[in-house]
Design a protein around this motif. Structure first.
Motif, mmCIF file in Angstrom:
data_model
loop_
_atom_site.group_PDB
_atom_site.id
_atom_site.type_symbol
_atom_site.label_atom_id
_atom_site.label_comp_id
_atom_site.label_asym_id
_atom_site.label_seq_id
_atom_site.Cartn_x
_atom_site.Cartn_y
_atom_site.Cartn_z
ATOM 1 N N PRO A 137 0.814 -1.224 0.000
ATOM 2 C CA PRO A 137 0.000 0.000 0.000
ATOM 3 C C PRO A 137 0.840 1.263 0.000
ATOM 4 O O PRO A 137 0.390 2.316 -0.445
ATOM 5 N N GLU A 138 2.092 1.169 0.485
ATOM 6 C CA GLU A 138 2.938 2.355 0.513
ATOM 7 C C GLU A 138 3.270 2.845 -0.896
ATOM 8 O O GLU A 138 3.457 4.046 -1.128
ATOM 9 N N VAL A 139 3.323 1.907 -1.861
ATOM 10 C CA VAL A 139 3.589 2.302 -3.248
ATOM 11 C C VAL A 139 2.397 3.066 -3.807
ATOM 12 O O VAL A 139 2.552 4.116 -4.445
ATOM 13 N N LEU A 140 1.190 2.559 -3.566
ATOM 14 C CA LEU A 140 -0.010 3.244 -4.038
ATOM 15 C C LEU A 140 -0.162 4.610 -3.373
ATOM 16 O O LEU A 140 -0.534 5.595 -4.024
ATOM 17 N N MET A 141 0.140 4.685 -2.080
ATOM 18 C CA MET A 141 0.045 5.959 -1.373
ATOM 19 C C MET A 141 1.027 6.972 -1.951
ATOM 20 O O MET A 141 0.688 8.145 -2.177
ATOM 21 N N ASP A 142 2.256 6.530 -2.221
ATOM 22 C CA ASP A 142 3.253 7.444 -2.790
ATOM 23 C C ASP A 142 2.858 7.866 -4.189
ATOM 24 O O ASP A 142 3.069 9.019 -4.585
ATOM 25 N N LEU A 143 2.261 6.937 -4.937
ATOM 26 C CA LEU A 143 1.807 7.261 -6.283
ATOM 27 C C LEU A 143 0.724 8.335 -6.234
ATOM 28 O O LEU A 143 0.728 9.277 -7.034
ATOM 29 N N MET A 144 -0.205 8.216 -5.284
ATOM 30 C CA MET A 144 -1.259 9.225 -5.144
ATOM 31 C C MET A 144 -0.683 10.582 -4.743
ATOM 32 O O MET A 144 -1.130 11.635 -5.207
ATOM 33 N N LYS A 145 0.345 10.574 -3.873
ATOM 34 C CA LYS A 145 0.989 11.821 -3.475
ATOM 35 C C LYS A 145 1.635 12.498 -4.679
ATOM 36 O O LYS A 145 1.579 13.731 -4.820
ATOM 37 N N ARG A 146 2.234 11.703 -5.547
ATOM 38 C CA ARG A 146 2.883 12.277 -6.727
ATOM 39 C C ARG A 146 1.846 12.813 -7.713
ATOM 40 O O ARG A 146 2.074 13.823 -8.372
ATOM 41 N N TRP A 147 0.732 12.132 -7.805
ATOM 42 C CA TRP A 147 -0.347 12.621 -8.656
ATOM 43 C C TRP A 147 -0.859 13.963 -8.131
ATOM 44 O O TRP A 147 -1.078 14.906 -8.890
ATOM 45 N N GLN A 148 -1.022 14.055 -6.811
ATOM 46 C CA GLN A 148 -1.481 15.302 -6.212
ATOM 47 C C GLN A 148 -0.463 16.418 -6.409
ATOM 48 O O GLN A 148 -0.822 17.572 -6.673
ATOM 49 N N ARG A 149 0.802 16.073 -6.320
ATOM 50 C CA ARG A 149 1.849 17.069 -6.538
ATOM 51 C C ARG A 149 1.796 17.617 -7.960
ATOM 52 O O ARG A 149 1.955 18.821 -8.180
ATOM 53 N N ALA A 150 1.567 16.722 -8.929
ATOM 54 C CA ALA A 150 1.460 17.166 -10.314
ATOM 55 C C ALA A 150 0.257 18.084 -10.507
ATOM 56 O O ALA A 150 0.331 19.094 -11.220
ATOM 57 N N LEU A 151 -0.858 17.751 -9.844
ATOM 58 C CA LEU A 151 -2.044 18.608 -9.918
ATOM 59 C C LEU A 151 -1.782 19.964 -9.279
ATOM 60 O O LEU A 151 -2.189 21.010 -9.805
ATOM 61 N N ASP A 152 -1.076 19.958 -8.139
ATOM 62 C CA ASP A 152 -0.752 21.216 -7.468
ATOM 63 C C ASP A 152 0.149 22.085 -8.337
ATOM 64 O O ASP A 152 -0.024 23.316 -8.404
ATOM 65 N N ASP A 153 1.121 21.454 -8.998
ATOM 66 C CA ASP A 153 2.015 22.201 -9.889
ATOM 67 C C ASP A 153 1.232 22.831 -11.029
ATOM 68 O O ASP A 153 1.481 23.987 -11.413
#
Length: 243
Positions: A137-153
């Motif tokens: 689950p840590e991989v999926l969580m990190d993937l979601m964080k990166r997706w959110q970071r891209a949206l924030d950018d």
């Protein structure tokens, strides 16, 4: 045998790809930063190391996505062209940023990804990310964080660099570029690229750069690099914001 002569055994990685990932300088900032050595040793798919020269394309908008990418060094721009052929640069990506996340959902790429500088990128097939996500689950969580970071950018780019007075947009661009500084210098977009980033004419971009050079905000040792003086830049931004 004395304690001084005992040599501690270090965990060994026998998978060549796992060793490459373990030794990578940006692994702790990347998606694989959440993986331990045992998880890394389960990687059996080759992760391609791609090198691009300025102007080369990594992938094109509407192409079927089969992989995501992590930037190891350099700067990549994400851009789209309108039906009238007008180009808009949506955002930039630098060291440790992840690109092409839409491919993880089986979607086509949303924009063209083009190298601004010499770039080194790791290609991670969707099948590998799917495999690593199972039971981790840590991989999926990190993937979601990166997706959110891209949206924030993307949101930051839209609100800070595509609206408001032209001078404010240029100052915000310089602040953004400072995040990618290497050896005290940043990559300086061509004036036409600035126009595509900031929704302004080439003439306006050229005038503003010249003005900021006179004010001591930046120096340009050559056409494609700048030295940004952060104290002067932050003072100029405060002035734009009324104090």
């Amino acid at each position: 045998m004395s304690a001084a002569s005992v040599i501690p055994l270090q965990p060994m990685l026998f998978n060549p790809q796992a060793q490459v990932c373990a030794d990578c300088g940006v692994r702790r900032f990347s998606l694989f930063g959440v993986l331990d050595r045992e998880a890394l040793d389960s990687i059996h798919v080759h992760i391609a190391d791609i090198r691009l020269q300025p102007g080369q394309s990594l992938y094109s908008a509407q192409a079927v996505g089969s992989a995501a990418y992590t930037v190891r060094s350099g700067i990549v721009r994400l851009e789209r062209s309108s039906e009238r052929g007008e180009r808009r640069i949506l955002r930039l990506a630098g060291r440790s940023d992840m690109l092409g996340l839409e491919a993880m959902l089986g979607q086509t790429y949303a924009a063209d990804a083009v190298a601004c500088t010499e770039v080194s990128i790791c290609r991670m097939p969707r099948t590998l990310v799917d495999e690593l996500s199972r039971g981790r689950p840590e991989v999926l969580m990190d993937l979601m964080k990166r997706w959110q970071r891209a949206l924030d950018d993307a949101d930051e780019w839209l609100t800070e660099l595509c609206s408001g007075p032209a001078r404010h947009r240029m100052l915000r661009l310089l602040l953004k570029l400072s995040e990618y500084a290497e050896d005290g210098r940043v990559w300086l977009p061509a004036r036409v690229e600035m126009g595509a980033m900031l929704d302004m004419t080439v003439e306006t971009a050229s005038r503003l750069v010249s003005q900021l050079k006179r004010e001591g905000v930046l120096d340009t040792p050559d056409q494609r690099h700048a030295v940004i003086h952060m104290d002067a830049l932050m003072a100029a931004l405060r002035d734009e914001q009324g104090g």
